[in-house]
Design an enzyme around this catalytic site. Structure first.
Site, PDB file in Angstrom:
ATOM      1  N   LYS A 185      64.969  49.091  85.068  1.00 26.88           N
ATOM      2  CA  LYS A 185      65.148  49.310  86.507  1.00 26.88           C
ATOM      3  C   LYS A 185      66.618  49.611  86.767  1.00 26.88           C
ATOM      4  CE  LYS A 185      64.381  48.631  91.073  1.00 26.88           C
ATOM      5  NZ  LYS A 185      64.187  47.292  91.625  1.00 26.88           N
ATOM      6  N   ASP A 318      57.120  44.403  97.152  1.00 26.30           N
ATOM      7  CA  ASP A 318      58.532  44.022  97.211  1.00 26.30           C
ATOM      8  C   ASP A 318      58.805  42.832  98.131  1.00 26.30           C
ATOM      9  OD1 ASP A 318      61.150  44.360  96.351  1.00 26.30           O
ATOM     10  OD2 ASP A 318      61.668  45.771  97.938  1.00 26.30           O
TER      11      ASP A 318
HETATM   12 ZN    ZN Z   1      62.381  45.293  94.785  1.00 28.98          ZN
HETATM   13 ZN    ZN Z   2      64.685  48.011  95.762  1.00 26.48          ZN
END
Ligand code: ZN
Ligand code: ZN
Length: 403
Positions: A185, A318
Site C-alpha cells: 500500500k 475504510d
Molecule cells: Zn484506508
Molecule cells: Zn486511504
C-alpha cells in the site's frame, strides 16, 4: 476428518450471470464440491433451506482491522497486545456481518493473519499489506507539526511507515514483502485522517511510485494506492498501480486510464458518510473532520462516472473505531447509482479477481472455498437484504457453520 455439509433446497446465486439456480450445494474439507438437484451425502450435516438464497461470502476490499479509534495518531501510543485484543473483536464482528475475507489496507500484519488462519481468533480471512508507505508529511505521517521524532519500532501499532527517495521506498517495499505482505500500500495523495497534508496534494514522485510497483511486481505482488484527486489517481495509474483506493475526485481521463491498464477502483463511500455523522464522537479531531466535506458528495459522482465507463469496481469501507458497525451500509450507498447485482459483484467476484483469488473466493463454483451466506430475502430486488446484517440467517466459512 472431513467436515461435510449439505445445503438443501437453496436458491444459489451465480454472481457472474446474476441468476439463481435451484438446488443443493455440498461442501467437504472446507471447499464447495458440487451443486445441483437432489444431491446426496450420507455422513454430511444437512441444512434444509426451504428456498432461501445462498450467495458467496462477502469480501471487503478496504478495511483497517487495527483501527480501534478514528484518532489514528493515538495508535502507536497503545500497547500492541491491547490493539490485538481490539483487532480480534473487530474481526469477529466483520465475520458476523457476512464478510468471510477482507483486504486490510494497512495496519494488520502476519501475526493477525496467522492467528485467524490457525483458528485462534474468529474473523475473516485476512489479506494484509503491513504498513503503508508514506513520504515525510504524507498521509501515513501522523506527526503533528511540532513533533520531530518518529518511532519506527515494529512493536508500535500504526498504519504507516515513512520512506523518502527511490532507494528507501525500494527497501521499505522489500521489507513489507519479507514480512509476507499480500500487497503493497502506498499513499499517493493527502487524506482526511492525517494532520499536516492537504487532500489535493500529490505524494511521492513518479520515480518513487514506479520503484514501488517494480519491487512488488518482482515478487508477484501488486500495489494499492490511496488517492483522491484526478491528478493523484492518474499518475498512480500511469506508474502501474493495480488498485486505487477512494478515488473520490477522479475525472474522465482517469476512467480511460483505469480501463486501459485493467486497474480496479475501490471506493469507500460509507466512511465519509460515517465520519460526517459520528466521526468526532469516535475520536476524529475537529480539524480532520472539516476535511470530510471535500470528498463526501464527490465520491458518489465518481462511482457513477467509473461504473458508466466500465471500470472494475471493488467493495470497500475504510471504517474506523466505533464506526465499523456501518460496514454493510456501503451496499445501500452504492445502490443509489448501480444495480444490486453490480454492487454484489464488487463484493464477490470483482474483489476476488483484484486479490488474485478468482475461482477460490467470491463464487459458488465447485473447487472454491466454502464461504457462504444464507439470506432471508432476495438481494437482487432489495439491496437492503445485504445492507443490514440481520437478514443473514447463516454464515459458513471454509465449510464451518459460524452462525
Ligand atoms: Zn484506508
Ligand atoms: Zn486511504
Amino acid at each position: 476428518m472431513t467436515n461435510s455439509l449439505l445445503l438443501r433446497n437453496a436458491l444459489l446465486l451465480d454472481v457472474t450471470s446474476g441468476e439463481y439456480l435451484e438446488g443443493d450445494l455440498r461442501c467437504a474439507d472446507g471447499q464447495i464440491v458440487e451443486t445441483g438437484p437432489s444431491l446426496s451425502a450420507p455422513d454430511a450435516s444437512v441444512l434444509d433451506l426451504d428456498g432461501a438464497v445462498v450467495m458467496p461470502g462477502l469480501i471487503d476490499g478496504h478495511v483497517h482491522v487495527t483501527a480501534l479509534t478514528a484518532d489514528l495518531g493515538a495508535l502507536p501510543t497503545l500497547s500492541p497486545s491491547y490493539v490485538t485484543a481490539h483487532s480480534a473483536r473487530i474481526m469477529g464482528h466483520m465475520l458476523h456481518r457476512g464478510f468471510t475475507t477482507v483486504r486490510d489496507a494497512s495496519g494488520a500484519d502476519y501475526g493477525l493473519a496467522d492467528a485467524q488462519a490457525e483458528g485462534l481468533i474468529q474473523g475473516p480471512r485476512l489479506l494484509f499489506c503491513g504498513r503503508a508507505l508514506s513520504q515525510t508529511g504524507g498521509h501515513g505521517d501522523l506527526r503533528g507539526r511540532g513533533m520531530q521524532r518518529h518511532d519506527e519500532h515494529p512493536c508500535c501499532a500504526g498504519l504507516g511507515r515513512i520512506a523518502d527517495g527511490v532507494d528507501a521506498v525500494r527497501a521499505a517495499t522489500r521489507d513489507e514483502l519479507r514480512k509476507g505482505a499480500h500487497h503493497i500500500k502506498v499513499m499517493a495523495s493527502g487524506g482526511v485522517a492525517s494532520p499536516t497534508d492537504r487532500i489535493d496534494s500529490t505524494q511521492y514522485s513518479d520515480e518513487e511510485l514506479r520503484a514501488v510497483v517494480e519491487e512488488a511486481r518482482a515478487a508477484n505482488r501488486y500495489v494499492a494506492a490511496h488517492a483522491y484527486t484526478a491528478r493523484a489517481v492518474n499518475r498512480a495509474l500511469r506508474a502501474g498501480v493495480r488498485s486505487i483506493e477512494h478515488g473520490n475526485l477522479l475525472d474522465d481521463h482517469s476512467v480511460e486510464l483505469f480501463v486501459e491498464q485493467g486497474a480496479y477502483l475501490v471506493p469507500t463511500l460509507v466512511t465519509y458518510w460515517a465520519l460526517k455523522q459520528e466521526g468526532m464522537a469516535h475520536g476524529l479531531p475537529e480539524a480532520n473532520w472539516r476535511k470530510v466535506d471535500e470528498v463526501l458528495d464527490a465520491g458518489l459522482t465518481s462511482l457513477e462516472r467509473a461504473a458508466r465507463g466500465g471500470v472494475k469496481l471493488v467493495y470497500g469501507t475504510d471504517l474506523l473505531g466505533g464506526m465499523h458497525k456501518h460496514q454493510n451500509q456501503e451496499f445501500r450507498l452504492r445502490a443509489q447509482v448501480q444495480d444490486p447485482i453490480d454492487v454484489i459483484r464488487a463484493a464477490t467476484s470483482n474483489a476476488a479477481e483484484l486479490v488474485g483469488m478468482a475461482g477460490q473466493i467470491g463464487t459458488l463454483e465447485p473447487g472454491a472455498q466454502a464461504d457462504l451466506l444464507v439470506l432471508d430475502g432476495d438481494p437482487l430486488t432489495d439491496i437492503g437484504i445485504l445492507a443490514d446484517p440481520k437478514h443473514i440467517s447463516h454464515i459458513v466459512q471454509s465449510g464451518d457453520i459460524v452462525m
